[in-house]
Design a protein around this motif. Structure first.
Motif, PDB file in Angstrom:
ATOM      1  N   ILE A   1      -3.327   1.733  -7.295  1.00 53.97           N
ATOM      2  CA  ILE A   1      -4.842   2.178  -7.482  1.00 53.97           C
ATOM      3  C   ILE A   1      -5.951   2.798  -6.884  1.00 53.97           C
ATOM      4  O   ILE A   1      -4.946   3.372  -5.448  1.00 53.97           O
ATOM      5  N   TYR A   2      -6.712   4.366  -7.506  1.00 50.91           N
ATOM      6  CA  TYR A   2      -6.493   4.958  -7.188  1.00 50.91           C
ATOM      7  C   TYR A   2      -8.232   4.626  -7.142  1.00 50.91           C
ATOM      8  O   TYR A   2      -9.163   4.278  -7.972  1.00 50.91           O
ATOM      9  N   SER A   3      -9.289   5.628  -6.557  1.00 46.86           N
ATOM     10  CA  SER A   3     -10.280   5.823  -6.556  1.00 46.86           C
ATOM     11  C   SER A   3     -11.358   6.059  -7.907  1.00 46.86           C
ATOM     12  O   SER A   3     -12.087   5.613  -8.176  1.00 46.86           O
ATOM     13  N   ASN A   4      -9.879   7.096  -9.150  1.00 49.29           N
ATOM     14  CA  ASN A   4     -10.968   7.721  -9.909  1.00 49.29           C
ATOM     15  C   ASN A   4      -9.835   7.256 -10.610  1.00 49.29           C
ATOM     16  O   ASN A   4      -9.950   7.678 -12.201  1.00 49.29           O
ATOM     17  N   GLY A   5      -8.841   6.592 -11.209  1.00 51.45           N
ATOM     18  CA  GLY A   5      -8.015   6.077 -11.649  1.00 51.45           C
ATOM     19  C   GLY A   5      -7.413   5.551 -11.479  1.00 51.45           C
ATOM     20  O   GLY A   5      -6.455   4.152 -10.673  1.00 51.45           O
ATOM     21  N   ILE A   6      -5.845   5.207 -12.161  1.00 49.37           N
ATOM     22  CA  ILE A   6      -4.966   3.965 -11.796  1.00 49.37           C
ATOM     23  C   ILE A   6      -3.453   5.104 -12.166  1.00 49.37           C
ATOM     24  O   ILE A   6      -3.111   6.335 -13.060  1.00 49.37           O
TER      25      ILE A   6
ATOM     26  N   SER B   1       0.819  -1.155  -0.236  1.00 52.26           N
ATOM     27  CA  SER B   1      -0.182  -0.018  -0.049  1.00 52.26           C
ATOM     28  C   SER B   1       0.843   1.001   0.238  1.00 52.26           C
ATOM     29  O   SER B   1       2.488   1.254   0.251  1.00 52.26           O
TER      30      SER B   1
ATOM     31  N   GLU C   1      -3.466   4.040  -0.952  1.00 51.48           N
ATOM     32  CA  GLU C   1      -3.948   3.254  -1.529  1.00 51.48           C
ATOM     33  C   GLU C   1      -3.468   2.522  -2.369  1.00 51.48           C
ATOM     34  O   GLU C   1      -1.628   1.480  -1.563  1.00 51.48           O
ATOM     35  N   PRO C   2      -3.592   0.782  -2.113  1.00 50.06           N
ATOM     36  CA  PRO C   2      -3.715  -0.338  -2.926  1.00 50.06           C
ATOM     37  C   PRO C   2      -2.284  -1.046  -3.740  1.00 50.06           C
ATOM     38  O   PRO C   2      -2.843   0.213  -4.370  1.00 50.06           O
TER      39      PRO C   2
END
Lengths: 267, 200
Positions: free
Chosen positions: B145-150, B102, B121-122
């Motif tokens: 890995i984000y809540s709205n993207g990468i 993470s 973020e993981p």
């Protein structure tokens, strides 16, 4: 134990997941309009002055429009943060891949006397906060030259840009030097598209006449005007950098505006 | 909730280090590096990384990144990155690890001109290692890995062992961030030089 750690870890990780740490494109600029008629500086986000009762006062003469204008005074003793300055700042005034018009009127006092430069306005860069940056690094490796500035020296006005993010002496001229008469109002207007590539541009007018040179198609001067995607912020007033002013000097300002059209920022 | 989550993440970091020390059968290393020329200007960043192997095939590591300082202690921003990796290929001259972890981003700077905030973020990792005499080259690929993207980051690093316990290395980090369903993306570049010491 391993299952407990997994079941604790997974949902917490999901709940705390943040947004991608990059700046949005094309955020709308916050409109701004101050003719100083209410004799207040509460609209400004930051006052870079040593004593506002001396450095920034309101006068009924001269005015460009309405009944009140702002009188800025810069004395040899006015060292604020890392420079000699009397400045007012407006945040949220230039975002990555957005465009805006900026306008203000200025009046160089008849008794103004100084051979060294002063910046009448500048668009200062910001740290990339999303990437962990801040103003106060140790050691300070990143200089703070503004990407764009309006420069008055020796009776002449010049719009300039900064090539280097590190050194303030790597400037280049955007407009020719324009002789300025003391004791007279001038209306400065500019239209800027903010970008961290050479798609960024600026076009500027003095008293509604272009001061940026023609490129054959229009009067836009194309050059990177953001050092990163955090955007810049707008400051106006008098800024001498580290050079101590030799005299107390006065410059008046009126009709400071930020908007989305040329007309919306005229006095 | 985010603060609580960050607290738990930090506890897990401490737990993973303690656990690995109790069970480690192999070597541990401590490395530190400094940078960075990021994008087009210099900005000081310090990294401190502890890595240890457990049960031969597993690597546990924690990297602490301090922003805005060359002296480890920052009042403004840290990234803490715990990770566990498993060796899937083991050859004479190269190895391949895959792992999960993470990325704990701590942002303490309060400025209304920015939208920075702390988050976790993981992260997934795949890391090939190549060995030749005193030289080691590795190039991990991290996927955040984000809540709205990468976010994808490649971290090529070349290391030279000049003493049984000491190495010097240089690392380049190239990150690419993209937001889903938009054309908003950005590259981020950083460079570091550092030194590593085997401590067990």
């Amino acid at each position: 134990m391993k299952k407990l750690v997994f079941f604790l870890f997974a949902p917490l990780l999901f709940l705390s997941c943040g947004k991608v740490p990059i700046n949005e494109k094309g955020k709308p600029i916050h409109p701004f309009n101050d003719g100083f008629e209410n004799k207040s500086l509460s609209l400004y986000d930051l006052l870079l002055v040593s004593d506002s009762s001396i450095n920034t006062t309101f006068v009924s003469f001269p005015t460009r429009s309405g009944n009140i204008a702002l009188k800025t005074v810069l004395r040899p003793s006015d060292f604020v943060y890392n420079g000699y300055r009397t400045e007012l700042a407006i945040y949220n005034s230039s975002f990555y891949q957005s465009e805006a018009y900026y306008g203000f009127s200025f009046y160089i006092d008849s008794n103004y006397q100084d051979q060294s430069y002063t910046l009448l306005c500048q668009w200062q860069d910001l740290p990339d906060y999303l990437q962990g940056e801040s103003w106060t690094s140790t050691p300070v490796l990143h200089g703070s030259p503004p990407p764009l500035l309006l420069h008055y020296v020796d009776g002449k006005l010049e719009l300039k840009g900064n090539e280097s993010t590190m050194q303030s002496d790597k400037t280049f001229a955007i407009s020719p030097s324009i002789p300025i008469e003391k004791g007279k109002w001038y209306d400065f207007t500019t239209h800027i598209y903010w970008d961290d590539t050479d798609k960024g541009y600026i076009e500027a007018w003095l008293n509604k006449e272009y001061i940026t040179p023609s490129n054959g198609l229009d009067y836009k001067f194309y050059k990177r005007n953001l050092f990163n995607r955090s955007g810049n912020y707008f400051k106006f007033g008098q800024y001498h950098g580290g050079i101590k002013p030799t005299h107390s000097n006065i410059v008046y300002f009126d009709e400071v505006k930020i908007g989305s059209t040329f007309q919306s920022v005229q006095p | 909730m985010i603060k609580f989550s960050l607290f738990i993440q930090l506890l897990l970091c401490v737990f993973s280090i303690c656990y690995s020390q109790e069970n480690q059968l192999g070597k541990s290393t401590m490395s530190t590096d400094f940078g960075s020329y990021r994008n087009r200007y210099l900005y000081p960043i310090t990294n401190l990384k502890y890595t240890t192997s457990i049960k031969n095939d597993w690597l546990v590591s924690v990297r602490v990144r301090s922003y805005g300082t060359l002296f480890y202690f920052s009042k403004t921003a840290y990234d803490i990155t715990p990770m566990i990796e498993y060796k899937v290929i083991d050859r004479q001259t190269w190895k391949l690890y895959t792992g999960i972890g993470s990325d704990v981003r701590l942002r303490f700077e309060k400025d209304i001109r920015g939208t920075q905030e702390s988050s976790v973020e993981p992260m997934l990792s795949i890391s090939p290692y190549f060995y030749k005499k005193q030289w080691v080259f590795n190039s991990p690929l991290w996927t955040r890995i984000y809540s709205n993207g990468i976010g994808l980051t490649i971290l090529p690093e070349i290391k030279y062992q000049f003493h049984p316990s000491w190495c010097v290395y240089g690392r380049y980090e190239l990150s690419y961030f993209t937001v889903y369903r938009t054309d908003n993306s950005q590259f981020q570049r950083d460079c570091f030089i550092g030194i590593q010491r085997r401590i067990k």
